[in-house]
Write a protein that holds these residues in place. Structure first.
Motif, PDB file in Angstrom:
ATOM      1  N   GLU A   1      71.989 -69.190  87.903  1.00 33.61           N
ATOM      2  CA  GLU A   1      72.551 -69.887  87.824  1.00 33.61           C
ATOM      3  C   GLU A   1      71.898 -69.290  86.137  1.00 33.61           C
ATOM      4  N   VAL A   2      71.066 -69.417  86.160  1.00 40.19           N
ATOM      5  CA  VAL A   2      69.972 -69.595  84.194  1.00 40.19           C
ATOM      6  C   VAL A   2      69.738 -68.543  84.304  1.00 40.19           C
ATOM      7  N   GLU A   3      70.571 -67.773  83.320  1.00 38.67           N
ATOM      8  CA  GLU A   3      70.530 -66.319  82.607  1.00 38.67           C
ATOM      9  C   GLU A   3      69.531 -66.059  81.621  1.00 38.67           C
ATOM     10  N   VAL A   4      69.068 -68.111  80.848  1.00 43.87           N
ATOM     11  CA  VAL A   4      68.120 -66.645  79.610  1.00 43.87           C
ATOM     12  C   VAL A   4      67.869 -68.204  79.588  1.00 43.87           C
ATOM     13  N   PHE A   5      66.230 -68.213  79.193  1.00 43.82           N
ATOM     14  CA  PHE A   5      65.779 -69.565  79.508  1.00 43.82           C
ATOM     15  C   PHE A   5      64.419 -69.456  78.341  1.00 43.82           C
ATOM     16  N   LEU A   6      64.700 -70.517  76.810  1.00 41.92           N
ATOM     17  CA  LEU A   6      63.479 -69.946  75.805  1.00 41.92           C
ATOM     18  C   LEU A   6      62.445 -71.214  75.648  1.00 41.92           C
ATOM     19  N   SER A   7      62.025 -71.224  75.156  1.00 44.82           N
ATOM     20  CA  SER A   7      60.992 -72.344  74.829  1.00 44.82           C
ATOM     21  C   SER A   7      60.940 -72.189  73.415  1.00 44.82           C
ATOM     22  N   TYR A   8      61.178 -73.044  72.709  1.00 37.14           N
ATOM     23  CA  TYR A   8      60.686 -73.555  70.830  1.00 37.14           C
ATOM     24  C   TYR A   8      60.147 -74.098  71.123  1.00 37.14           C
ATOM     25  N   HIS A   9      59.561 -75.204  69.291  1.00 34.95           N
ATOM     26  CA  HIS A   9      59.245 -76.216  69.161  1.00 34.95           C
ATOM     27  C   HIS A   9      59.724 -76.401  67.504  1.00 34.95           C
ATOM     28  N   SER A  10      59.845 -77.818  67.730  1.00 36.75           N
ATOM     29  CA  SER A  10      60.396 -77.901  65.895  1.00 36.75           C
ATOM     30  C   SER A  10      59.486 -77.480  64.712  1.00 36.75           C
TER      31      SER A  10
END
Length: 206
Positions: free
Chosen positions: A138-147
Motif C-alpha cells: 500500500e505504501v508506494e513512496v516513503f521518503l525521510s527528511y529532516h528539518s
C-alpha cells in the motif's frame, strides 16, 4: 529523483473554504516547473499545503514572488497565519523518480527526536519502521527528511499512496506497529508517543 530540499507552506482556512482555496492555489503559478510543485488538501478539510521540491536554498526565489499575491488574496479566508519550513533529504525507503511523490494521497509523519539518541534512532527505525514500510504494498513512496529551517524541528516522512486512505491506514494499525510507536515514545521521541504527528492529504489537480 527525490528533491534534496522540500519547502512546505501550509494554511488553515476558515470553515468551508478549504476546497476553494486549495483549487485556487493549485491553479496559481510561480517560477517552479510543474513536477516540482504540488498542492494538497487534508482529508479533514482543516489544512491546505503546498510542497515545492528544491535542489538548493537559492531555489526558494522561484517560490517567493507568488507569496505576496497569494497572501493578499487568501487573507480574508484564513483562520491562522501562513506556516513555512524547509526540509532536507535524508534517505529513501521507497523512492520515487520525480522530485515529489505524484500519488493521489500523501501522508506527512512527523516526530521530534532527542538529539543524544538520534544516531541510535536512525539504526532502530531501519529495523522497525522501515521494515513495516518495505513489506507494505500500500505504501508506494516513503521518503525521510529532516528539518533544516523550521519552528517545528524534527523528522518528517513523506508517504505516497494510491489506495483508499482506510486501507492505507491499516498498515500502521497493527499490534506490531503499536509496539513500535510505544518503543519510539519510550526511547527516542520528544514528548513520548504522543509526539507522533500524522496527517493525510489529497493531491489537488491544477
Amino acid at each position: 529523483m527525490s528533491a534534496r530540499l522540500v519547502a512546505v507552506t501550509e494554511i488553515t482556512p476558515l470553515p468551508n473554504r478549504a476546497e476553494e482555496l486549495a483549487t485556487r492555489w493549485a491553479r496559481s503559478s510561480n517560477d517552479l516547473p510543474a513536477e516540482r510543485r504540488g498542492v494538497f488538501l487534508s482529508l479533514d478539510g482543516t489544512s491546505v499545503m503546498e510542497l515545492a521540491g528544491l535542489e538548493r536554498l537559492e531555489d526558494l526565489a522561484a517560490c517567493s514572488p507568488a507569496w505576496p499575491r497569494l497572501e493578499a488574496a487568501f487573507a480574508p479566508h484564513l483562520a491562522a497565519d501562513w506556516r513555512r519550513q524547509v526540509l532536507g533529504y535524508v534517505e529513501s525507503v521507497k523512492p520515487c523518480p520525480t522530485p515529489l511523490p505524484e500519488t493521489p494521497y500523501l501522508q506527512m509523519r512527523h516526530v521530534e527526536v532527542k538529539p543524544p539518541v538520534y544516531p541510535d534512532y536512525r539504526e532502530w527505525r531501519d529495523r522497525t519502521i522501515y521494515g513495516v514500510v518495505r513489506r507494505a504494498p500500500e505504501v508506494e513512496v516513503f521518503l525521510s527528511y529532516h528539518s533544516l529551517l523550521s519552528t517545528e524541528p524534527g523528522v518528517m516522512f513523506l508517504a505516497g499512496f494510491s489506495t483508499d486512505p482506510d486501507s492505507y491506514s491499516q498498515v500502521f494499525a497493527t499490534e506490531e506497529y503499536r509496539r513500535i510507536v510505544q518503543e519510539a515514545g519510550d526511547t527516542y521521541i520528544t514528548g513520548g508517543a504522543a509526539g507522533l504527528y500524522t496527517r493525510i492529504y489529497r493531491r489537488i489537480a491544477p
